[in-house]
Design a protein around this motif. Structure first.
Motif, PDB file in Angstrom:
ATOM      1  N   ARG A  27     -40.323 -34.698  65.895  1.00  0.00           N
ATOM      2  CA  ARG A  27     -39.703 -33.609  66.655  1.00  0.00           C
ATOM      3  C   ARG A  27     -38.412 -33.157  65.974  1.00  0.00           C
ATOM      4  O   ARG A  27     -37.557 -33.973  65.623  1.00  0.00           O
ATOM      5  N   GLY A  28     -38.276 -31.849  65.771  1.00  0.00           N
ATOM      6  CA  GLY A  28     -37.094 -31.303  65.123  1.00  0.00           C
ATOM      7  C   GLY A  28     -37.260 -31.089  63.627  1.00  0.00           C
ATOM      8  O   GLY A  28     -36.339 -30.614  62.969  1.00  0.00           O
ATOM      9  N   VAL A  29     -38.440 -31.418  63.081  1.00  0.00           N
ATOM     10  CA  VAL A  29     -38.673 -31.247  61.641  1.00  0.00           C
ATOM     11  C   VAL A  29     -39.611 -30.060  61.416  1.00  0.00           C
ATOM     12  O   VAL A  29     -40.651 -29.940  62.077  1.00  0.00           O
ATOM     13  N   TYR A  30     -39.240 -29.193  60.503  1.00  0.00           N
ATOM     14  CA  TYR A  30     -40.067 -28.042  60.134  1.00  0.00           C
ATOM     15  C   TYR A  30     -40.284 -28.054  58.622  1.00  0.00           C
ATOM     16  O   TYR A  30     -39.323 -28.081  57.846  1.00  0.00           O
ATOM     17  N   ILE A  31     -41.537 -28.079  58.230  1.00  0.00           N
ATOM     18  CA  ILE A  31     -41.898 -28.027  56.805  1.00  0.00           C
ATOM     19  C   ILE A  31     -42.444 -26.622  56.547  1.00  0.00           C
ATOM     20  O   ILE A  31     -43.601 -26.325  56.888  1.00  0.00           O
ATOM     21  N   PRO A  32     -41.671 -25.734  55.970  1.00  0.00           N
ATOM     22  CA  PRO A  32     -42.087 -24.325  55.866  1.00  0.00           C
ATOM     23  C   PRO A  32     -43.366 -24.110  55.064  1.00  0.00           C
ATOM     24  O   PRO A  32     -44.133 -23.193  55.361  1.00  0.00           O
ATOM     25  N   SER A  33     -43.627 -24.970  54.081  1.00  0.00           N
ATOM     26  CA  SER A  33     -44.819 -24.761  53.244  1.00  0.00           C
ATOM     27  C   SER A  33     -46.109 -25.057  54.000  1.00  0.00           C
ATOM     28  O   SER A  33     -47.194 -24.747  53.509  1.00  0.00           O
ATOM     29  N   PHE A  34     -46.007 -25.657  55.189  1.00  0.00           N
ATOM     30  CA  PHE A  34     -47.199 -25.957  55.979  1.00  0.00           C
ATOM     31  C   PHE A  34     -47.564 -24.806  56.925  1.00  0.00           C
ATOM     32  O   PHE A  34     -48.404 -24.969  57.813  1.00  0.00           O
ATOM     33  N   TYR A  35     -46.919 -23.662  56.750  1.00  0.00           N
ATOM     34  CA  TYR A  35     -47.152 -22.525  57.648  1.00  0.00           C
ATOM     35  C   TYR A  35     -47.373 -21.271  56.812  1.00  0.00           C
ATOM     36  O   TYR A  35     -46.834 -21.137  55.716  1.00  0.00           O
ATOM     37  N   ASP A  36     -48.145 -20.361  57.372  1.00  0.00           N
ATOM     38  CA  ASP A  36     -48.416 -19.116  56.648  1.00  0.00           C
ATOM     39  C   ASP A  36     -48.195 -17.934  57.593  1.00  0.00           C
ATOM     40  O   ASP A  36     -48.132 -18.100  58.820  1.00  0.00           O
ATOM     41  N   VAL A  37     -48.125 -16.748  57.009  1.00  0.00           N
ATOM     42  CA  VAL A  37     -47.825 -15.554  57.803  1.00  0.00           C
ATOM     43  C   VAL A  37     -48.638 -14.373  57.304  1.00  0.00           C
ATOM     44  O   VAL A  37     -48.933 -14.270  56.112  1.00  0.00           O
ATOM     45  N   GLU A  38     -49.041 -13.508  58.250  1.00  0.00           N
ATOM     46  CA  GLU A  38     -49.687 -12.233  57.909  1.00  0.00           C
ATOM     47  C   GLU A  38     -48.820 -11.121  58.483  1.00  0.00           C
ATOM     48  O   GLU A  38     -48.222 -11.277  59.550  1.00  0.00           O
ATOM     49  N   TYR A  39     -48.815  -9.976  57.774  1.00  0.00           N
ATOM     50  CA  TYR A  39     -47.970  -8.860  58.203  1.00  0.00           C
ATOM     51  C   TYR A  39     -48.820  -7.652  58.573  1.00  0.00           C
ATOM     52  O   TYR A  39     -49.893  -7.425  58.021  1.00  0.00           O
ATOM     53  N   ASN A  40     -48.315  -6.859  59.516  1.00  0.00           N
ATOM     54  CA  ASN A  40     -48.918  -5.569  59.832  1.00  0.00           C
ATOM     55  C   ASN A  40     -48.516  -4.544  58.771  1.00  0.00           C
ATOM     56  O   ASN A  40     -47.599  -4.776  57.966  1.00  0.00           O
ATOM     57  N   GLU A  41     -49.164  -3.395  58.803  1.00  0.00           N
ATOM     58  CA  GLU A  41     -48.856  -2.355  57.812  1.00  0.00           C
ATOM     59  C   GLU A  41     -47.426  -1.856  57.928  1.00  0.00           C
ATOM     60  O   GLU A  41     -46.824  -1.405  56.952  1.00  0.00           O
ATOM     61  N   ASP A  42     -46.870  -1.911  59.142  1.00  0.00           N
ATOM     62  CA  ASP A  42     -45.488  -1.439  59.317  1.00  0.00           C
ATOM     63  C   ASP A  42     -44.457  -2.501  58.944  1.00  0.00           C
ATOM     64  O   ASP A  42     -43.251  -2.298  59.107  1.00  0.00           O
ATOM     65  N   GLY A  43     -44.897  -3.640  58.424  1.00  0.00           N
ATOM     66  CA  GLY A  43     -43.972  -4.681  57.969  1.00  0.00           C
ATOM     67  C   GLY A  43     -43.651  -5.730  59.013  1.00  0.00           C
ATOM     68  O   GLY A  43     -43.016  -6.746  58.702  1.00  0.00           O
ATOM     69  N   THR A  44     -44.059  -5.505  60.250  1.00  0.00           N
ATOM     70  CA  THR A  44     -43.824  -6.523  61.279  1.00  0.00           C
ATOM     71  C   THR A  44     -44.840  -7.652  61.122  1.00  0.00           C
ATOM     72  O   THR A  44     -45.856  -7.512  60.419  1.00  0.00           O
TER      73      THR A  44
END
Length: 621
Positions: free
Chosen positions: A198-215
């Motif tokens: 609890r309280g630990v975040y490993i950024p490389s274990f997460y991914d992101v997709e973006y909308n066309e407007d950049g959000t």
């Protein structure tokens, strides 16, 4: 063998005391036989870093472990960096002068967005790859502190983030590290082993997709074994938490050269612009008895003659008057003074400052934040002009003559009448001085009015609001420059360009990592220092990465937009923040939590009985 800092080299730099170490109460260990070497890095110069309470706590806490050696690292000032690069001296730790590339952890505290380029510069000076994915061995880069509540702009750089208070989390991470180190497994397996702490975040274990407007369209863990949300970590009982009984006494003046006694964490006021007031909930107080013991030990072990009581709003401590009276009584004979760095104008006590004044008079600072009552209601400041005038009149009657007033400009719904109200308030404070009988006044009235520009911060009710454009902020500042023309009143302001960049990185996403690295490569560092800040280089970095800074700073978000920090859970519910924002638009106040729970949600996350832990309940308002 540590790096060699020759006399010739030190003669060539300003303030060589920044680099020589061996100060009183610094910790020195034999690295042989130590399991974990931790470089606690502060991404600014020595004088600033040594004033940071978090560093004092974690440095001594980590060194309490026999298996761990924590050392300090600061950003070398530009003259020292030039000497180091010229002589091929890598970034080193103060205590051993060993290069930090050889350490197990390189930890950065994220106190201020404008120090981010210093982090990149320090990694480069250490000879470490800037991007996490390029580091196949060597230390893990771990970041914590208030800015880590939105970790995404440093996505490319950090391996690990600590969300919340580090005291307990760091112990668990180090225990896991020692186990992993003995196993001789690869780096990813260590990160896997701590991903569910609890309280630990490993950024490389997460991914992101973006909308066309950049959000953001979707943000998700790359494997279901990683948590969808990262819950912040807190110390439930502050009285039993580690607090050092000695601190390092520098050879040189530093920004806060005194004992900092942490009295409580959290805030119940609910100011709608204030990130600290939301992310540090719930309130947890230390008992007066414990504080008196801690103060006694720190005085004995340092020789300091001033104690600064530390918290977000010190007069909200439920036993403040007894605490101050006891500290004065116990240490007055030794000429040890007490200072209160953060006063709310409604909780200001004349008796209290008169007690403090017995030993040493320090300046008084008040933060009305806004110039009109309408605006103060919008931000839920919950104080009135009468509160301020009553407090400053009492202070002037007691012989004080230096008053600092802090305001914010660019707040949501703000108009020029609200800006004019800032000048009006300054002049009313001056009038209050002259309303005091001459025989009670001390000469040399000095009122300092400072304005900062509103920066919308994550986890606040105003996290969806746009920052004013730089042109509008300039217009408001110029208005005040013309209105405040008085030999007794000085006006200070922050440059809008810096505030805009703060807003970009405060609410930024992981695409900003590339901008940060580009800006560093162009020469940006010490961006929080006016004489080093180069706005044009930053604009080039944004352009190079096809990023529009206004998208982050000056765009109003919809409630249904996925925010870059939505995977972080601070306990305060998003619905609560939305409701608070709606109330702000209607100019409605929300009561102080101490007058009754406002159902922010933090109790649900951490269990009942946490709020006001340690409070003297018969003194709670």
């Amino acid at each position: 063998m540590g790096v060699n800092l020759s006399d010739e080299m030190l003669y060539n730099v300003s303030k060589p005391e920044r680099y020589i170490g061996n100060e009183m109460n610094s910790v020195h260990k034999n690295p042989d036989g130590i399991d974990v070497r931790f470089a606690f890095c502060f991404p600014d110069i020595y004088e600033v870093g040594m004033s940071h309470l978090g560093m004092k706590i974690l440095y001594h806490m980590l060194n309490e472990r026999e298996d761990t050696y924590c050392e300090r690292v600061f950003a070398p000032w530009t003259d020292m960096e030039d000497e180091m690069r010229k002589r091929n001296i890598p970034l080193f730790a103060i205590e051993s002068r060993d290069e930090i590339k050889k350490f197990d952890f390189v930890g950065f505290t994220l106190q201020y967005e404008m120090s981010y380029t210093n982090i990149v510069n320090m990694l480069n000076l250490a000879g470490l790859p800037l991007r996490s994915k390029d580091r196949e061995d060597g230390p893990f880069i771990i970041c914590g502190g208030p800015c880590a509540y939105n970790p995404e702009p440093l996505y490319e750089i950090a391996d690990i983030f600590v969300i919340g208070e580090g005291e307990e989390v760091l112990d668990e991470i180090i225990d896991a590290y020692i186990k992993w180190k003995r196993s001789k497994n690869d780096r990813i397996q260590f990160l896997e082993s701590i991903a569910n702490i609890r309280g630990v975040y490993i950024p490389s274990f997460y991914d992101v997709e973006y909308n066309e407007d950049g959000t953001i369209k979707n943000f998700y863990p790359v494997d279901e074994k990683y948590p969808k949300t990262i819950q912040k970590r807190i110390i439930k009982n502050l009285d039993s938490a580690y607090f050092p009984d000695k601190i390092i006494v520098p050879y040189m003046d530093i920004v806060h050269d005194r004992i900092m006694l942490e009295v409580f964490r959290g805030c119940t006021r609910g100011c709608r612009f204030c990130q600290a007031g939301m992310v540090y909930r719930p309130v947890r107080e230390k008992t007066r008895e414990n504080l008196l013991k801690q103060a006694q030990k720190l005085i004995e072990n340092t020789g300091y003659e001033e104690i600064s009581l530390s918290s977000l709003s010190i007069c909200d401590y439920s036993d403040i008057e007894n605490l101050v009276m006891d500290l004065i009584e116990e240490h007055e004979k030794d000429k040890v003074g007490v200072s209160l760095p953060s006063l709310r104008i409604d909780s200001f006590s004349v008796d209290l400052i008169n007690e403090i004044q017995k030993v040493r008079k320090t300046g008084l600072t008040f933060a009305p934040e806004a110039g009109t009552q309408r605006m103060r209601d919008v931000i839920n400041k919950g104080v009135t002009e009468d509160d301020l005038i009553r407090s400053v009149t009492s202070a002037f009657s007691s012989g004080w003559s230096n008053i600092k007033l802090y305001f914010m400009i660019g707040l949501p719904t703000e108009g020029m009448d609200d800006i004019d109200g800032i000048a009006n308030m300054a002049y009313k404070v001056k009038d209050a001085y002259y309303s005091v009988p001459r025989e009670k006044r001390k000469g040399g009235l000095n009122i300092t009015v400072s304005t900062s520009s509103f920066v919308p911060k994550p986890f606040t009710p105003f996290q969806w609001d746009a920052q004013d454009s730089m042109e509008l902020l300039n217009e408001k500042q110029n208005f005040l420059k013309k209105r405040i023309r008085d030999r007794h009143i000085k006006y200070n302001w922050h440059e809008p360009e810096v505030s805009m960049l703060e807003a970009v990185f405060a609410r930024g996403d992981r695409r900003l990592s590339n901008v940060l690295i580009s800006a560093y490569k162009k020469g940006c560092k010490f961006d929080g220092w006016a004489d080093h800040f180069n706005f044009d280089l930053w604009m080039e970095a944004f352009k190079e990465n096809n990023i529009d800074p206004a998208f982050y700073a000056n765009r109003k978000r919809n409630y249904d937009e996925i925010l870059p920090w939505d995977h972080i859970d601070i306990g305060v519910k998003k619905e609560y923040l939305m409701n608070e924002r709606e109330k702000a638009m209607r100019g409605e106040l929300t009561r102080d939590c101490r007058a009754g729970c406002t159902n922010c949600g933090v109790m649900d996350l951490f269990g009942k009985g946490v709020c006001f832990n340690g409070s003297v309940h018969n003194k709670v308002l």
